[in-house]
Motif scaffolding. Structure first.
Motif, mmCIF file in Angstrom:
data_model
loop_
_atom_site.group_PDB
_atom_site.id
_atom_site.type_symbol
_atom_site.label_atom_id
_atom_site.label_comp_id
_atom_site.label_asym_id
_atom_site.label_seq_id
_atom_site.Cartn_x
_atom_site.Cartn_y
_atom_site.Cartn_z
ATOM 1 N N UNK A 170 -21.806 -17.848 -47.678
ATOM 2 C CA UNK A 170 -21.008 -18.646 -48.618
ATOM 3 C C UNK A 170 -21.898 -19.181 -49.732
ATOM 4 N N UNK A 171 -23.039 -19.734 -49.366
ATOM 5 C CA UNK A 171 -23.978 -20.258 -50.366
ATOM 6 C C UNK A 171 -24.478 -19.144 -51.275
ATOM 7 N N UNK A 172 -24.792 -17.995 -50.686
ATOM 8 C CA UNK A 172 -25.271 -16.864 -51.484
ATOM 9 C C UNK A 172 -24.197 -16.417 -52.472
ATOM 10 N N UNK A 173 -22.965 -16.315 -52.019
ATOM 11 C CA UNK A 173 -21.877 -15.890 -52.902
ATOM 12 C C UNK A 173 -21.691 -16.876 -54.062
ATOM 13 N N UNK A 174 -21.729 -18.151 -53.780
ATOM 14 C CA UNK A 174 -21.526 -19.152 -54.834
ATOM 15 C C UNK A 174 -22.607 -19.066 -55.903
ATOM 16 N N UNK A 175 -23.855 -18.842 -55.476
ATOM 17 C CA UNK A 175 -24.946 -18.708 -56.448
ATOM 18 C C UNK A 175 -24.737 -17.457 -57.300
ATOM 19 N N UNK A 176 -24.349 -16.365 -56.644
ATOM 20 C CA UNK A 176 -24.086 -15.119 -57.377
ATOM 21 C C UNK A 176 -22.947 -15.311 -58.371
ATOM 22 N N UNK A 177 -21.883 -15.966 -57.936
ATOM 23 C CA UNK A 177 -20.696 -16.136 -58.776
ATOM 24 C C UNK A 177 -20.988 -16.992 -60.003
ATOM 25 N N UNK A 178 -21.888 -17.955 -59.872
ATOM 26 C CA UNK A 178 -22.203 -18.875 -60.970
ATOM 27 C C UNK A 178 -23.285 -18.350 -61.909
ATOM 28 N N UNK A 179 -23.875 -17.218 -61.570
ATOM 29 C CA UNK A 179 -24.934 -16.648 -62.401
ATOM 30 C C UNK A 179 -24.389 -16.237 -63.766
ATOM 31 N N UNK A 180 -25.120 -16.573 -64.833
ATOM 32 C CA UNK A 180 -24.737 -16.171 -66.193
ATOM 33 C C UNK A 180 -25.980 -16.096 -67.071
ATOM 34 N N UNK A 212 -21.026 -5.799 -58.517
ATOM 35 C CA UNK A 212 -19.676 -5.424 -58.129
ATOM 36 C C UNK A 212 -18.704 -6.542 -58.500
ATOM 37 N N UNK A 213 -17.423 -6.313 -58.227
ATOM 38 C CA UNK A 213 -16.424 -7.347 -58.482
ATOM 39 C C UNK A 213 -16.557 -8.451 -57.433
ATOM 40 N N UNK A 214 -15.889 -9.567 -57.696
ATOM 41 C CA UNK A 214 -15.949 -10.687 -56.752
ATOM 42 C C UNK A 214 -15.443 -10.282 -55.368
ATOM 43 N N UNK A 215 -14.319 -9.590 -55.330
ATOM 44 C CA UNK A 215 -13.768 -9.176 -54.038
ATOM 45 C C UNK A 215 -14.702 -8.209 -53.311
ATOM 46 N N UNK A 216 -15.333 -7.317 -54.075
ATOM 47 C CA UNK A 216 -16.261 -6.358 -53.468
ATOM 48 C C UNK A 216 -17.493 -7.057 -52.917
ATOM 49 N N UNK A 217 -17.951 -8.114 -53.604
ATOM 50 C CA UNK A 217 -19.107 -8.862 -53.114
ATOM 51 C C UNK A 217 -18.769 -9.577 -51.812
ATOM 52 N N UNK A 218 -17.595 -10.176 -51.753
ATOM 53 C CA UNK A 218 -17.176 -10.840 -50.520
ATOM 54 C C UNK A 218 -17.083 -9.836 -49.377
ATOM 55 N N UNK A 219 -16.570 -8.666 -49.668
ATOM 56 C CA UNK A 219 -16.477 -7.619 -48.654
ATOM 57 C C UNK A 219 -17.861 -7.177 -48.201
ATOM 58 N N UNK A 220 -18.774 -7.043 -49.166
ATOM 59 C CA UNK A 220 -20.127 -6.581 -48.854
ATOM 60 C C UNK A 220 -20.871 -7.575 -47.969
ATOM 61 N N UNK A 236 -17.496 1.182 -49.900
ATOM 62 C CA UNK A 236 -18.000 1.317 -51.270
ATOM 63 C C UNK A 236 -18.012 2.778 -51.724
ATOM 64 N N UNK A 237 -17.034 3.524 -51.238
ATOM 65 C CA UNK A 237 -16.953 4.972 -51.487
ATOM 66 C C UNK A 237 -16.910 5.342 -52.967
ATOM 67 N N UNK A 238 -16.403 4.459 -53.813
ATOM 68 C CA UNK A 238 -16.214 4.823 -55.219
ATOM 69 C C UNK A 238 -17.538 5.053 -55.953
ATOM 70 N N UNK A 239 -18.651 4.547 -55.384
ATOM 71 C CA UNK A 239 -19.943 4.686 -56.050
ATOM 72 C C UNK A 239 -20.616 6.034 -55.796
ATOM 73 N N UNK A 240 -20.129 6.775 -54.811
ATOM 74 C CA UNK A 240 -20.864 7.957 -54.361
ATOM 75 C C UNK A 240 -20.933 9.055 -55.422
ATOM 76 N N UNK A 241 -19.996 9.079 -56.338
ATOM 77 C CA UNK A 241 -19.970 10.164 -57.321
ATOM 78 C C UNK A 241 -21.177 10.111 -58.254
ATOM 79 N N UNK A 242 -21.524 8.922 -58.737
ATOM 80 C CA UNK A 242 -22.722 8.791 -59.570
ATOM 81 C C UNK A 242 -23.978 9.131 -58.781
#
Length: 294
Positions: free
Chosen positions: A221-231, A200-208, A17-23
């Motif tokens: 898997x269950x946690x990711x699905x709940x996150x993905x469906x959040x709106x 983060x993006x979907x791919x970044x969440x899966x990586x995390x 997650x190196x891209x966040x370090x600048x902020x």
């Protein structure tokens, strides 16, 4: 240059997650004495998965370092057969050793933005008497996480209230569980640490979730699905939903912002950092001060 005057020491763990370090660096740079950036030289996460930090990331970090206070530290932090959380703890202790004895040790992850850091650093400098013989006066300070849970084009879903504890600062840098310190004397400061975390993006969440120190402690898997469906239609249904410590995440609120940079600015305006006081009664403060003298 390292001197005895280096009171505010900040250490980063840099990974996928190196891209966040600048902020994050922008929040703390001017008010730190030393900044250490620690990363795995073999390009492995705690789960043993491969990642790569582009060379230009280091170049961009060096461009920010106009006061020559950033120190890079690479080592082998993945050890086969050790759990992710054990490797997390191991790396933090190795980083603490690299940062050296003395001073206030502040370990921050790349996706954390310590707002109001000028006042926090000022507070810590006032407590430098606790650094004379830290083994006699071990103390930790923890702060509030402001956890960003998901980002949309309109803004951010944020975990509320901001009461989840984030262990952050210690004068005796020995860690037993991630950055949870060994010594037990801890005090809570009214300071907010914005955590990009799950925004983060979907791919970044899966990586995390597959490389996180707690990745084996819950159903990812269950946690990711709940996150993905959040709106914005269903976010009010999320109650006590932390995958390991449910009560830490009581609910979600939505805060409009087009980017995390805009979110940080808006958050600081809405929740400005107040002057920080030692959260002890006068008698206990005096007792702690006298203990540091003898």
């Amino acid at each position: 240059m390292r001197t005895k005057k280096n009171i505010i020491k900040v250490g980063y763990l840099l990974s996928y997650d190196y891209k966040f370090i600048f902020n994050s660096i922008k929040q703390i740079y001017d008010f730190s004495d030393e900044i250490f950036i620690c990363y795995d030289k073999d390009g492995k996460t705690w789960a043993g998965n491969a990642f790569e930090i582009p060379d230009n990331i280091f170049s961009k970090i060096r461009e920010l370092d106009h006061q020559n206070k950033i120190i890079f530290y690479s080592d082998t932090f993945y050890v086969e057969k050790l759990s992710a959380i054990d490797l997390d703890t191991r790396q933090r202790n190795m980083l603490a050793q690299k940062m050296g004895k003395g001073g206030w040790h502040i370990q921050i992850d790349s996706d954390e933005y310590l707002v109001g850091f000028e006042k926090l650093a000022g507070f810590l400098r006032k407590q430098k008497y606790l650094l004379k013989s830290p083994e006699k006066t071990p103390v930790n300070f923890f702060v509030n996480f402001v956890t960003l849970f998901k980002q949309t084009e309109e803004g951010f879903f944020v975990i509320s209230p901001f009461t989840e504890s984030c262990f952050l600062i210690t004068n005796v840098p020995k860690y037993t569980n991630a950055r949870f310190p060994q010594n037990s004397f801890s005090l809570k400061l009214s300071v907010n640490n914005i955590h990009q975390s799950w925004a983060r993006t979907q791919n970044e969440i899966l990586q995390k979730i597959n490389n996180w120190g707690h990745s084996t402690d819950f159903d990812t898997v269950d946690f990711y699905n709940k996150w993905d469906n959040l709106n914005q239609q269903n976010y009010t249904q999320f109650k006590n939903f932390h995958p390991i410590y449910p009560n830490d995440w009581q609910e979600l609120k939505f805060i409009p912002a087009k980017s995390v940079e805009e979110f940080i600015v808006n958050f600081e305006k809405k929740y400005p950092q107040q002057e920080i006081e030692m959260p002890l009664k006068l008698k206990k403060r005096i007792k702690l001060y006298l203990k540091s003298l003898f």
